[in-house]
Design a protein around this motif. Structure first.
Motif, PDB file in Angstrom:
ATOM      1  N   PHE A   5       0.434  -0.891   0.115  1.00 34.10           N
ATOM      2  CA  PHE A   5      -0.400  -0.067  -0.063  1.00 34.10           C
ATOM      3  C   PHE A   5       0.842   1.571  -0.138  1.00 34.10           C
ATOM      4  O   PHE A   5       0.623   2.191  -0.892  1.00 34.10           O
ATOM      5  N   ALA A  15      -0.647   8.634  -4.591  1.00 32.19           N
ATOM      6  CA  ALA A  15      -1.734   9.770  -4.158  1.00 32.19           C
ATOM      7  C   ALA A  15      -0.809  11.037  -3.720  1.00 32.19           C
ATOM      8  O   ALA A  15      -1.775  12.111  -4.298  1.00 32.19           O
ATOM      9  N   PHE A  61      -6.460  11.689  -2.777  1.00 35.88           N
ATOM     10  CA  PHE A  61      -5.829  11.992  -1.682  1.00 35.88           C
ATOM     11  C   PHE A  61      -6.255  11.661  -0.302  1.00 35.88           C
ATOM     12  O   PHE A  61      -5.851  11.076   0.549  1.00 35.88           O
ATOM     13  N   GLN A 109     -10.977   8.733 -10.646  1.00 38.54           N
ATOM     14  CA  GLN A 109     -10.315   8.184  -9.152  1.00 38.54           C
ATOM     15  C   GLN A 109     -10.689   6.595  -9.399  1.00 38.54           C
ATOM     16  O   GLN A 109     -10.345   5.910  -8.313  1.00 38.54           O
ATOM     17  N   ARG A 146      -8.633   9.774   0.897  1.00 42.98           N
ATOM     18  CA  ARG A 146      -8.705   9.336   1.556  1.00 42.98           C
ATOM     19  C   ARG A 146      -7.354   7.944   1.935  1.00 42.98           C
ATOM     20  O   ARG A 146      -7.445   6.666   2.818  1.00 42.98           O
ATOM     21  N   ALA A 147      -6.886   8.084   0.883  1.00 40.42           N
ATOM     22  CA  ALA A 147      -5.480   7.542   1.243  1.00 40.42           C
ATOM     23  C   ALA A 147      -4.598   8.008   2.390  1.00 40.42           C
ATOM     24  O   ALA A 147      -4.205   6.644   2.743  1.00 40.42           O
ATOM     25  N   PRO A 187      -0.445   2.524  -4.162  1.00 39.80           N
ATOM     26  CA  PRO A 187      -1.641   3.739  -3.540  1.00 39.80           C
ATOM     27  C   PRO A 187      -1.429   5.189  -2.768  1.00 39.80           C
ATOM     28  O   PRO A 187      -1.484   5.859  -2.993  1.00 39.80           O
ATOM     29  N   LEU A 188      -0.423   4.825  -1.228  1.00 42.00           N
ATOM     30  CA  LEU A 188      -0.294   5.620  -0.708  1.00 42.00           C
ATOM     31  C   LEU A 188       1.157   6.584  -2.061  1.00 42.00           C
ATOM     32  O   LEU A 188       0.720   7.410  -1.704  1.00 42.00           O
ATOM     33  N   GLU A 189       2.436   6.197  -2.751  1.00 41.13           N
ATOM     34  CA  GLU A 189       3.768   7.362  -2.641  1.00 41.13           C
ATOM     35  C   GLU A 189       2.569   8.089  -4.678  1.00 41.13           C
ATOM     36  O   GLU A 189       3.154   9.521  -4.196  1.00 41.13           O
ATOM     37  N   TYR A 219      -5.203   4.792  -5.771  1.00 40.29           N
ATOM     38  CA  TYR A 219      -5.402   5.307  -4.734  1.00 40.29           C
ATOM     39  C   TYR A 219      -7.048   5.940  -4.309  1.00 40.29           C
ATOM     40  O   TYR A 219      -7.124   6.687  -3.335  1.00 40.29           O
TER      41      TYR A 219
END
Length: 211
Positions: free
Chosen positions: A99, A107, A130, A122, A132-133, A103-105, A127
């Motif tokens: 994750f 976002a 932003f 989206q 949400r992540a 997704p995190l990076e 992600y």
């Protein structure tokens, strides 16, 4: 030169994550510091990483690139350091390591670049959006001392490094849970050693002030 493990890095890069991870293992290693000019695009380094990015490691002749992969590989290669997941930790370990790398990076990078997907986009973005992540990772670090449970693992090296960096530059909110998680990691001796070594490299490469 030890010859068994070499880190190719730049102290102003994700190479700091790989350095921290190696320091956690306690392994002996060599360092090749590359600048962002000719060295990183030279044929010798392109043979190691055709992406012309750092970090990369060479361990017993095997090349590993991609920082999350480096962390996972080193955890498996140096089992005595106990940085790989126990069976009961594997679900959270792999979930949050990937994750953070995916997704995190994505976002955070898109936010930094001014890219904000609309509602339709989206669905395509892994992600979502932003907020949400970031909310997901904030909740994750709020529930346990470390991302896979009660024990520090390689997944904390990767996720923790991201959160340290991005909160420093205002790209991730400094929530109570995130900052408490960062504080736990920042106290680790291996993180402090790695930071001192990379900061020393920066100081060596910086022009000296002239009176």
């Amino acid at each position: 030169m030890t010859g068994d493990l070499t880190l190719y890095t730049n102290p102003r890069s994700r190479g700091r994550i790989a350095r921290w991870m190696i320091e956690e293992t306690g392994a002996a290693y060599d360092v090749v510091a590359l600048d962002y000019g000719a060295a990183m695009v030279a044929p010798a380094y392109r043979a190691i990483n055709p992406m012309m990015k750092v970090p990369a490691i060479v361990h017993h002749g095997r090349v590993v690139t991609e920082t999350a992969a480096i962390c996972a590989y080193l955890a498996d290669s140096f089992p005595d350091a106990e940085l790989a997941p126990l069976p009961e930790e594997r679900a959270d370990y792999y979930r949050w390591l990937f994750f953070a790398a995916g997704p995190l990076e994505a976002a955070i990078t898109n936010r930094a670049l001014g890219v904000e997907p609309d509602a339709e986009q989206q669905r395509m973005a892994g992600y979502g959006d932003f907020d949400r992540a970031v909310a997901v990772i904030d909740q994750a670090v709020a529930h346990m001392p470390y991302i896979a449970g009660d024990r520090f693992t390689a997944a904390d090296v990767y996720l923790g490094s991201q959160l340290m960096w991005f909160t420093q530059f205002g790209l991730v909110p400094r929530t109570e849970a995130i900052m408490a998680y960062i504080a736990r990691l920042d106290r680790r001796p291996a993180h402090q050693r790695a930071s001192e070594l990379d900061d020393a490299l920066i100081a060596e490469s910086s022009p000296q002030a002239v009176d």
